[in-house]
Design a protein around this motif. Sequence first.
Motif, PDB file in Angstrom:
ATOM      1  N   SER A  84       0.831  -1.214   0.000  1.00  0.00           N
ATOM      2  CA  SER A  84       0.000   0.000   0.000  1.00  0.00           C
ATOM      3  C   SER A  84       0.858   1.254   0.000  1.00  0.00           C
ATOM      4  O   SER A  84       0.521   2.248  -0.660  1.00  0.00           O
ATOM      5  CB  SER A  84      -0.931   0.007   1.214  1.00  0.00           C
ATOM      6  OG  SER A  84      -1.792  -1.094   1.192  1.00  0.00           O
ATOM      7  N   TYR A  87       2.178   1.741  -3.478  1.00  0.00           N
ATOM      8  CA  TYR A  87       1.061   2.029  -4.372  1.00  0.00           C
ATOM      9  C   TYR A  87       0.556   3.459  -4.196  1.00  0.00           C
ATOM     10  O   TYR A  87       0.306   4.172  -5.174  1.00  0.00           O
ATOM     11  CB  TYR A  87      -0.074   1.038  -4.126  1.00  0.00           C
ATOM     12  CG  TYR A  87      -1.354   1.409  -4.843  1.00  0.00           C
ATOM     13  CD1 TYR A  87      -1.442   1.329  -6.226  1.00  0.00           C
ATOM     14  CD2 TYR A  87      -2.466   1.858  -4.126  1.00  0.00           C
ATOM     15  CE1 TYR A  87      -2.608   1.677  -6.887  1.00  0.00           C
ATOM     16  CE2 TYR A  87      -3.644   2.206  -4.785  1.00  0.00           C
ATOM     17  CZ  TYR A  87      -3.704   2.116  -6.161  1.00  0.00           C
ATOM     18  OH  TYR A  87      -4.859   2.482  -6.807  1.00  0.00           O
ATOM     19  N   LEU A  88       0.403   3.895  -2.952  1.00  0.00           N
ATOM     20  CA  LEU A  88      -0.119   5.237  -2.686  1.00  0.00           C
ATOM     21  C   LEU A  88       0.808   6.342  -3.190  1.00  0.00           C
ATOM     22  O   LEU A  88       0.358   7.441  -3.501  1.00  0.00           O
ATOM     23  CB  LEU A  88      -0.384   5.409  -1.181  1.00  0.00           C
ATOM     24  CG  LEU A  88      -1.565   4.601  -0.632  1.00  0.00           C
ATOM     25  CD1 LEU A  88      -1.608   4.686   0.891  1.00  0.00           C
ATOM     26  CD2 LEU A  88      -2.872   5.068  -1.239  1.00  0.00           C
ATOM     27  N   THR A  90       2.399   6.100  -5.968  1.00  0.00           N
ATOM     28  CA  THR A  90       2.394   6.092  -7.438  1.00  0.00           C
ATOM     29  C   THR A  90       1.059   5.653  -8.018  1.00  0.00           C
ATOM     30  O   THR A  90       1.008   5.129  -9.135  1.00  0.00           O
ATOM     31  CB  THR A  90       3.485   5.135  -7.967  1.00  0.00           C
ATOM     32  OG1 THR A  90       3.251   3.832  -7.425  1.00  0.00           O
ATOM     33  CG2 THR A  90       4.864   5.598  -7.589  1.00  0.00           C
ATOM     34  N   LYS A  91      -0.036   5.842  -7.296  1.00  0.00           N
ATOM     35  CA  LYS A  91      -1.315   5.235  -7.686  1.00  0.00           C
ATOM     36  C   LYS A  91      -1.864   5.747  -9.021  1.00  0.00           C
ATOM     37  O   LYS A  91      -2.660   5.067  -9.660  1.00  0.00           O
ATOM     38  CB  LYS A  91      -2.361   5.423  -6.583  1.00  0.00           C
ATOM     39  CG  LYS A  91      -2.704   6.862  -6.249  1.00  0.00           C
ATOM     40  CD  LYS A  91      -3.727   6.867  -5.126  1.00  0.00           C
ATOM     41  CE  LYS A  91      -4.084   8.303  -4.731  1.00  0.00           C
ATOM     42  NZ  LYS A  91      -5.100   8.326  -3.663  1.00  0.00           N
ATOM     43  N   LYS A  92      -1.429   6.923  -9.469  1.00  0.00           N
ATOM     44  CA  LYS A  92      -1.920   7.436 -10.756  1.00  0.00           C
ATOM     45  C   LYS A  92      -1.355   6.632 -11.929  1.00  0.00           C
ATOM     46  O   LYS A  92      -1.964   6.553 -12.992  1.00  0.00           O
ATOM     47  CB  LYS A  92      -1.559   8.912 -10.911  1.00  0.00           C
ATOM     48  CG  LYS A  92      -2.338   9.827  -9.990  1.00  0.00           C
ATOM     49  CD  LYS A  92      -1.993  11.279 -10.222  1.00  0.00           C
ATOM     50  CE  LYS A  92      -2.793  12.185  -9.292  1.00  0.00           C
ATOM     51  NZ  LYS A  92      -2.443  13.618  -9.463  1.00  0.00           N
ATOM     52  N   SER A  95      -1.054  -0.091 -10.707  1.00  0.00           N
ATOM     53  CA  SER A  95      -2.169  -0.947 -10.321  1.00  0.00           C
ATOM     54  C   SER A  95      -1.812  -1.621  -9.002  1.00  0.00           C
ATOM     55  O   SER A  95      -0.703  -2.146  -8.852  1.00  0.00           O
ATOM     56  CB  SER A  95      -2.408  -1.994 -11.408  1.00  0.00           C
ATOM     57  OG  SER A  95      -3.129  -3.084 -10.906  1.00  0.00           O
ATOM     58  N   PHE A  96      -2.740  -1.627  -8.057  1.00  0.00           N
ATOM     59  CA  PHE A  96      -2.454  -2.224  -6.748  1.00  0.00           C
ATOM     60  C   PHE A  96      -2.205  -3.730  -6.882  1.00  0.00           C
ATOM     61  O   PHE A  96      -1.336  -4.286  -6.213  1.00  0.00           O
ATOM     62  CB  PHE A  96      -3.603  -1.954  -5.783  1.00  0.00           C
ATOM     63  CG  PHE A  96      -3.334  -2.428  -4.385  1.00  0.00           C
ATOM     64  CD1 PHE A  96      -2.274  -1.930  -3.660  1.00  0.00           C
ATOM     65  CD2 PHE A  96      -4.141  -3.399  -3.801  1.00  0.00           C
ATOM     66  CE1 PHE A  96      -2.002  -2.374  -2.363  1.00  0.00           C
ATOM     67  CE2 PHE A  96      -3.890  -3.851  -2.516  1.00  0.00           C
ATOM     68  CZ  PHE A  96      -2.814  -3.335  -1.797  1.00  0.00           C
ATOM     69  N   SER A 163       5.957  -2.323 -11.134  1.00  0.00           N
ATOM     70  CA  SER A 163       4.618  -2.009 -10.637  1.00  0.00           C
ATOM     71  C   SER A 163       4.360  -0.507 -10.603  1.00  0.00           C
ATOM     72  O   SER A 163       3.244  -0.061 -10.871  1.00  0.00           O
ATOM     73  CB  SER A 163       4.419  -2.605  -9.241  1.00  0.00           C
ATOM     74  OG  SER A 163       4.468  -4.005  -9.292  1.00  0.00           O
ATOM     75  N   SER A 164       5.376   0.258 -10.265  1.00  0.00           N
ATOM     76  CA  SER A 164       5.203   1.714 -10.144  1.00  0.00           C
ATOM     77  C   SER A 164       5.443   2.447 -11.456  1.00  0.00           C
ATOM     78  O   SER A 164       4.974   3.568 -11.649  1.00  0.00           O
ATOM     79  CB  SER A 164       6.151   2.270  -9.081  1.00  0.00           C
ATOM     80  OG  SER A 164       7.500   2.194  -9.518  1.00  0.00           O
TER      81      SER A 164
END
Length: 200
Positions: A84, A87-88, A90-92, A95-96, A163-164
Amino acid sequence: MDFKTFLIDFFTALIIVIKRFFLLIIYPYKTMRKISLEKDYYQLLIISVSVFLYFKFIYFLRDKPYPATLIFIIFFANFLLTTSFFYLLTKKQASFSSFIFTFSYSLFPTLIWFLSTSLLYIFLPPPRTLSLLGKTFSIFFIAFSLSLLIWKLILGYLAVRFSSKQNFLRIFYMIILYLTWFLPYSVLLYYFRFFRIPFI
């Protein structure tokens, strides 16, 4: 979904997990990139069950103040906190589920190291002598641990990288931010005797 379909899907995912375990050793970059696009949640189930079985195994091996299920829940909470966090940031762009898959596969070096130290506790329990054989074993174990640590760092970096979808400097900055809270948090877990070394 009937039981037969479940079994087919489960064993297919099991074969994929085993195959990717070896591919992550030989081709970590290419393999982690594919994992970051994965959607088969049976693979996550298999990795989670493997970790849970390890905690059950270690519970019966040594005296533990907490039950294995509780330790697994704490591990799972740590895992969600870690995924999390990245993800938070780079969330734009991310994908989580991608973080969940890549960080799950990056647990392989951790699982191997903890399992091997537990098995050594059975077959070569401390105290270990300062003889030639004892020193040779110590050198081998240090080299083995360092190789797993390097593999873990590579997989951890690639997990964040794919992922990011961020560049090296941005990833380095995120990892520094992560360590600023995770290291004190690890000390807290050690103080309450949950983990000597964080299982993550």
